[in-house]
Design a protein around this motif. Structure first.
Motif, PDB file in Angstrom:
ATOM      1  N   MET A 148      -7.277   7.711  -0.742  1.00  0.00           N
ATOM      2  CA  MET A 148      -7.464   8.405   0.279  1.00  0.00           C
ATOM      3  C   MET A 148      -8.151   9.691   0.004  1.00  0.00           C
ATOM      4  O   MET A 148      -8.292  10.363   1.181  1.00  0.00           O
ATOM      5  CB  MET A 148      -5.623   9.291   0.422  1.00  0.00           C
ATOM      6  N   ASP A 149      -7.943  10.546  -1.333  1.00  0.00           N
ATOM      7  CA  ASP A 149      -8.796  11.286  -2.147  1.00  0.00           C
ATOM      8  C   ASP A 149     -10.158  11.457  -1.776  1.00  0.00           C
ATOM      9  O   ASP A 149     -11.305  11.790  -0.705  1.00  0.00           O
ATOM     10  CB  ASP A 149      -8.032  11.471  -3.611  1.00  0.00           C
TER      11      ASP A 149
ATOM     12  N   MET B  87      -3.232   4.149  -4.075  1.00  0.00           N
ATOM     13  CA  MET B  87      -3.313   4.717  -2.803  1.00  0.00           C
ATOM     14  C   MET B  87      -3.972   6.070  -2.036  1.00  0.00           C
ATOM     15  O   MET B  87      -4.575   6.665  -1.755  1.00  0.00           O
ATOM     16  CB  MET B  87      -2.696   4.014  -1.551  1.00  0.00           C
ATOM     17  N   LEU B  88      -3.388   6.772  -3.385  1.00  0.00           N
ATOM     18  CA  LEU B  88      -3.675   8.097  -3.720  1.00  0.00           C
ATOM     19  C   LEU B  88      -4.959   8.860  -3.883  1.00  0.00           C
ATOM     20  O   LEU B  88      -5.887   9.826  -3.022  1.00  0.00           O
ATOM     21  CB  LEU B  88      -2.869   9.158  -4.364  1.00  0.00           C
ATOM     22  N   TRP B  89      -5.704   7.498  -4.769  1.00  0.00           N
ATOM     23  CA  TRP B  89      -7.129   8.210  -4.902  1.00  0.00           C
ATOM     24  C   TRP B  89      -7.444   7.229  -4.133  1.00  0.00           C
ATOM     25  O   TRP B  89      -8.927   8.580  -3.535  1.00  0.00           O
ATOM     26  CB  TRP B  89      -7.332   6.800  -6.344  1.00  0.00           C
TER      27      TRP B  89
ATOM     28  N   ASP C  98       0.695  -1.207  -0.061  1.00  0.00           N
ATOM     29  CA  ASP C  98      -0.429  -0.145   0.504  1.00  0.00           C
ATOM     30  C   ASP C  98       0.884   1.043   0.080  1.00  0.00           C
ATOM     31  O   ASP C  98       0.021   1.926  -0.043  1.00  0.00           O
ATOM     32  CB  ASP C  98      -0.818   0.024   1.068  1.00  0.00           C
ATOM     33  N   THR C  99       2.007   0.830   0.469  1.00  0.00           N
ATOM     34  CA  THR C  99       2.624   2.217   1.116  1.00  0.00           C
ATOM     35  C   THR C  99       3.770   2.664  -1.276  1.00  0.00           C
ATOM     36  O   THR C  99       4.173   3.861  -1.414  1.00  0.00           O
ATOM     37  CB  THR C  99       4.271   1.955   1.440  1.00  0.00           C
ATOM     38  N   ALA C 100       3.480   1.958  -1.661  1.00  0.00           N
ATOM     39  CA  ALA C 100       4.544   1.568  -3.171  1.00  0.00           C
ATOM     40  C   ALA C 100       2.600   1.912  -4.705  1.00  0.00           C
ATOM     41  O   ALA C 100       3.492   2.548  -5.600  1.00  0.00           O
ATOM     42  CB  ALA C 100       5.067   0.527  -3.024  1.00  0.00           C
ATOM     43  N   ASN C 101       1.317   1.583  -3.571  1.00  0.00           N
ATOM     44  CA  ASN C 101       0.690   1.480  -5.129  1.00  0.00           C
ATOM     45  C   ASN C 101       0.327   2.955  -5.015  1.00  0.00           C
ATOM     46  O   ASN C 101      -0.342   2.973  -3.967  1.00  0.00           O
ATOM     47  CB  ASN C 101      -0.027   0.826  -4.203  1.00  0.00           C
ATOM     48  N   PRO C 102       0.756   2.964  -6.585  1.00  0.00           N
ATOM     49  CA  PRO C 102      -0.434   4.780  -6.515  1.00  0.00           C
ATOM     50  C   PRO C 102      -1.777   5.209  -6.369  1.00  0.00           C
ATOM     51  O   PRO C 102      -2.181   6.342  -6.083  1.00  0.00           O
ATOM     52  CB  PRO C 102       0.113   5.109  -7.922  1.00  0.00           C
TER      53      PRO C 102
ATOM     54  N   TYR D  83      -4.657   0.951 -11.617  1.00  0.00           N
ATOM     55  CA  TYR D  83      -3.543   1.909 -11.709  1.00  0.00           C
ATOM     56  C   TYR D  83      -3.391   1.526 -12.815  1.00  0.00           C
ATOM     57  O   TYR D  83      -2.300  -0.169 -12.787  1.00  0.00           O
ATOM     58  CB  TYR D  83      -2.667   2.634 -11.041  1.00  0.00           C
TER      59      TYR D  83
END
Lengths: 264, 106
Positions: free
Chosen positions: A62-63, A58-60, A52-56, A208
């Motif tokens: 979090m949004d 997760m940015l969405w 989860d810290t490398a999966n981009p 992604y």
């Protein structure tokens, strides 16, 4: 470092295979053969999705968590005010979509349901197709079901739409005259232009794609495939997508949800 | 909107090597692509990343147009004292995005 978006080099390779494909009939995927797209990805891509810290994506997610709490529309309500904690209320929701909406008299997918909720309950404008807010909210809701098996809705009213989805899946289209089934049922274990064909499983969307360098929906992926066989993609709000999603969901029953997935 | 994703341990032993990961949501527009009607999309990237630990720079990187969207950086530092890990991403426009996380060293 990840690759930049590039022109679909696979199109040239597609040209050489229609003759080969023409001889095989469309056979639906057996339950035991079902494999998520991540099984075909490289170990590096698999590791990116698993962490989860490398999966981009997760940015969405979090949004989406922020949008879930943000009051909106004339009613001035946030999703949270009716639905409460998403970790409880939204768990198990995404695996059964698309589901039937009695008001519309036809099925809607998860994004469609979010927009219906916005219009009916928040009295807000619907979010744009494929917009970052829609993708973020959909990813956040689907993320709550990560790890749960795809469990398509059993509603009998869905049957004709699912049958139409299957017809579309097996319908040849485009200048290359290929159906979805020609590749994804009959040749999923083969490679095309160096890339795995895969089974077209919908269990990780929105996901992604490194090629997109962004999160995208299942509909965007289907438009890619239609452009790949040189067919004109359906219009953005076409009901055909929902029918196809219904059939794909039934075809993927039992596969674990992976949202947000990562694919090459 | 949440735009950064930081992974760093909250606690570590003195002398321990810790891994830090930092990702930021950013399109990293190269300036080489055409938009509608053949107009160039202007370059807009993050060109500099700096990580400070207790005010001292422990890692920095220059980023260039070939770096992908949503750049992800992973590096290691030696845990020396309790303090603040601060991350700064600098845009072409000079705008700086900042994120911080605390670490307790025993």
């Amino acid at each position: 470092m990840r690759p930049r978006p590039r022109a679909p080099a696979v199109i040239a390779a597609l040209l050489s295979i229609p003759a080969l494909l023409a001889v095989s009939g469309a056979v639906a995927l057996e339950q035991g053969d079902r494999r998520s797209g991540i099984a075909f990805a490289s170990p590096q891509t698999q590791a990116m999705q698993a962490d989860d810290t490398a999966n981009p994506g997760m940015l969405w997610v979090m949004d989406g968590a922020q949008l879930w709490r943000r009051p909106d529309g004339a009613a001035g309500k946030a999703c949270q005010e009716c639905h409460g904690d998403a970790a409880q209320s939204m768990k198990g929701v995404a695996p059964r979509y698309p589901d039937f909406d009695a008001g519309l008299g036809r099925p809607v997918d998860l994004s469609g349901r979010i927009n219906l909720c916005r219009v009916r309950h928040q009295r807000a404008a619907p979010l744009a197709h494929e917009g970052s807010e829609m993708l973020a909210l959909t990813a956040f809701v689907a993320f709550q079901s990560r790890g749960l098996p795809m469990a398509p809705a059993a509603d009998a009213r869905l049957a004709p739409f699912r049958a139409e989805g299957r017809r579309l899946f097996e319908q040849r289209m485009g200048q290359l005259d290929l159906s979805c089934a020609n590749c994804h049922d009959d040749h999923w274990s083969a490679r095309l232009g160096g890339s795995p064909v895969t089974q077209a499983q919908p269990n990780a969307y929105p996901l992604y794609r490194l090629e997109w360098q962004a999160l995208g929906s299942l509909q965007r992926r289907m438009r890619n495939c239609m452009a790949g066989v040189r067919a004109e993609p359906f219009a953005y709000d076409a009901a055909d997508y929902i029918d196809l999603e219904l059939y794909l969901a039934a075809r993927a029953a039992g596969l674990p949800m992976e949202t947000p997935g990562v694919r090459p | 909107m949440a735009r950064t994703l930081i992974h760093a341990p909250k606690a570590a032993r003195a002398g321990e090597i810790i891994e830090i990961r930092a990702m930021i949501a950013h399109p990293m527009e190269t300036g080489q692509r055409m938009g509608v009607n053949g107009t160039m999309i202007p370059r807009a990237i993050i060109n500099r990343f700096v990580c400070t630990y207790g005010g001292e720079v422990v890692f920095s990187a220059d980023l260039h147009p070939a770096v992908s969207a949503n750049p992800f950086l992973s590096f290691c530092v030696v845990a020396t004292q309790s303090g603040v890990l601060a991350f700064a991403w600098t845009e072409d426009t000079g705008e700086v995005h900042v994120a911080t996380t605390d670490i307790t060293v025993t």
